[in-house]
Write an enzyme that holds these catalytic residues in place. Structure first.
Site, PDB file in Angstrom:
ATOM      1  N   GLY A   1       0.824  -1.211   0.000  1.00  0.00           N
ATOM      2  CA  GLY A   1       0.000   0.000   0.000  1.00  0.00           C
ATOM      3  C   GLY A   1       0.851   1.250   0.000  1.00  0.00           C
ATOM      4  CB  SER A   2      -0.106   4.757  -0.598  1.00  0.00           C
ATOM      5  OG  SER A   2      -1.156   4.864   0.336  1.00  0.00           O
TER       6      SER A   2
ATOM      7  CB  ALA B   1      -4.479  -0.834   8.972  1.00  0.00           C
ATOM      8  CG  ASP B   2      -7.747  -0.442   4.258  1.00  0.00           C
ATOM      9  OD1 ASP B   2      -7.124   0.390   3.583  1.00  0.00           O
ATOM     10  OD2 ASP B   2      -7.670  -1.672   4.061  1.00  0.00           O
TER      11      ASP B   2
ATOM     12  CE  LYS C   1      -2.863  -5.473   6.610  1.00  0.00           C
ATOM     13  NZ  LYS C   1      -2.514  -4.376   5.709  1.00  0.00           N
TER      14      LYS C   1
ATOM     15  N   GLY D   1      -6.103  -2.477  -0.495  1.00  0.00           N
ATOM     16  CA  GLY D   1      -5.050  -2.604  -1.509  1.00  0.00           C
ATOM     17  C   GLY D   1      -5.018  -3.986  -2.168  1.00  0.00           C
TER      18      GLY D   1
ATOM     19  CD  GLU E   1      -1.827  -6.395   3.214  1.00  0.00           C
ATOM     20  OE1 GLU E   1      -1.284  -5.375   2.779  1.00  0.00           O
ATOM     21  OE2 GLU E   1      -3.050  -6.462   3.446  1.00  0.00           O
TER      22      GLU E   1
HETATM   23  C1  5RP Z   1      -3.450  -3.709   1.326  1.00  0.00           C
HETATM   24  C2  5RP Z   1      -3.709  -3.130   2.659  1.00  0.00           C
HETATM   25  C3  5RP Z   1      -3.149  -1.780   2.935  1.00  0.00           C
HETATM   26  O1  5RP Z   1      -2.257  -1.891   3.992  1.00  0.00           O
HETATM   27  C4  5RP Z   1      -4.263  -0.848   3.287  1.00  0.00           C
HETATM   28  O2  5RP Z   1      -5.191  -0.847   2.223  1.00  0.00           O
HETATM   29  C5  5RP Z   1      -3.746   0.574   3.541  1.00  0.00           C
HETATM   30  O3  5RP Z   1      -3.225   1.100   2.358  1.00  0.00           O
HETATM   31  P1  5RP Z   1      -2.755   2.613   2.263  1.00  0.00           P
HETATM   32  O4  5RP Z   1      -1.574   2.751   3.164  1.00  0.00           O
HETATM   33  O5  5RP Z   1      -2.441   2.804   0.800  1.00  0.00           O
HETATM   34  O6  5RP Z   1      -3.902   3.476   2.697  1.00  0.00           O
HETATM   35  O7  5RP Z   1      -4.334  -3.704   3.522  1.00  0.00           O
HETATM   36  O8  5RP Z   1      -4.106  -4.927   1.181  1.00  0.00           O
END
Ligand code: 5RP
Length: 230
Positions: free
Chosen positions: A33-34, A89-90, A100, A103, A109
């Site tokens: 993820g970013s 994480a989301d 999560k 992404g 993960e």
């Molecule tokens: C990918 C994930 C990411 O860690 C999650 O989506 C957070 O991404 P970002 O840092 O881009 O907001 O779980 O599967």
């Protein structure tokens, strides 16, 4: 840090986590993820400084970024355990339970997190919630075969499952599966929900990460970085 700059916050959390938790000689899990991107780049700086690190990637994308930046990637089957994983994480609740998978890498993960001694989550403060499910949909990875039937089973749990699309086609994970993003009003009993989802034939894994994170490193809009520990 410029106030409210989302990238600056992601970088601050990721770099603090690597600087604090990654030590020379460790086996390190690299998230996807970013936000995790900035952790990979910091790990790459440590490798260039001479640190001996073995890394496990949580997605093909992360593996590619790491290798392009000189970081050695090892096969998870060839190691006993992972010392520390830095992942995004989301959503993060006060007990460090997580959603999560936005992404798309939730399956690898979760396998990596389960093999990790210290799972460190890096987020900006917008990801902190009182209850899981209030901000985002819950990603659920499902087998392609019979996925419409599986989605019906998901709906019976009280959500609106939406098949994730990319470029007009269903999004396909590194594991060759589909993802349904399941919006719940809010998730009152995450452990109960996880067990219920696990019983639906065709569900490969869900994006609830319960009792897995040891620390959350949180970047704030005012430029400070704080931690929540279990
Ligand atoms: C990918 C994930 C990411 O860690 C999650 O989506 C957070 O991404 P970002 O840092 O881009 O907001 O779980 O599967």
């Amino acid at each position: 840090m410029a106030e409210c700059d989302p990238n600056a916050m992601k970088k601050a959390a990721a770099e603090r986590a690597v600087d604090e938790y990654v030590k020379d000689g460790m086996t390190v899990g690299l998230g996807t993820g970013s936000t995790a991107y900035f952790a990979i780049m910091r790990v790459s700086e440590l490798v260039k400084k001479g640190y001996k690190l073995r890394c496990v990637a949580t997605s093909q994308q992360t593996e590619d970024i790491a290798r392009e930046n000189g970081v050695e990637i090892v096969n998870i089957n060839d190691i006993e355990y992972i010392d520390v994983t830095i992942d995004g994480a989301d959503e993060v609740d006060p007990k460090l339970n997580l959603i999560k998978g936005l992404g798309g890498a939730l399956l690898r993960e979760k396998i990596v997190a389960a093999a990790t001694q210290t799972e460190v989550i890096v987020v900006d403060e917008s990801k902190i919630v009182e209850k899981l499910g209030v901000r985002t949909a819950l990603p659920v990875e499902v087998c392609r075969f019979g996925h419409v039937r599986t989605a019906y089973g998901l709906k019976l749990q009280g959500c609106e499952p939406v098949l994730r699309m990319k470029g007009g086609e269903p999004f396909v994970t590194d594991g060759g599966n589909y993802i349904y993003d399941c919006k719940f009003p809010e998730i009152e009993r995450p452990f109960f929900l996880q067990s219920a989802l696990d019983t639906i034939p065709g569900v490969v894994e869900c994006g609830l990460f319960l009792n897995m994170a040891a620390v959350a490193v949180i970047a704030h809009r005012d430029g400070t970085v704080s931690e929540i520990r279990c």
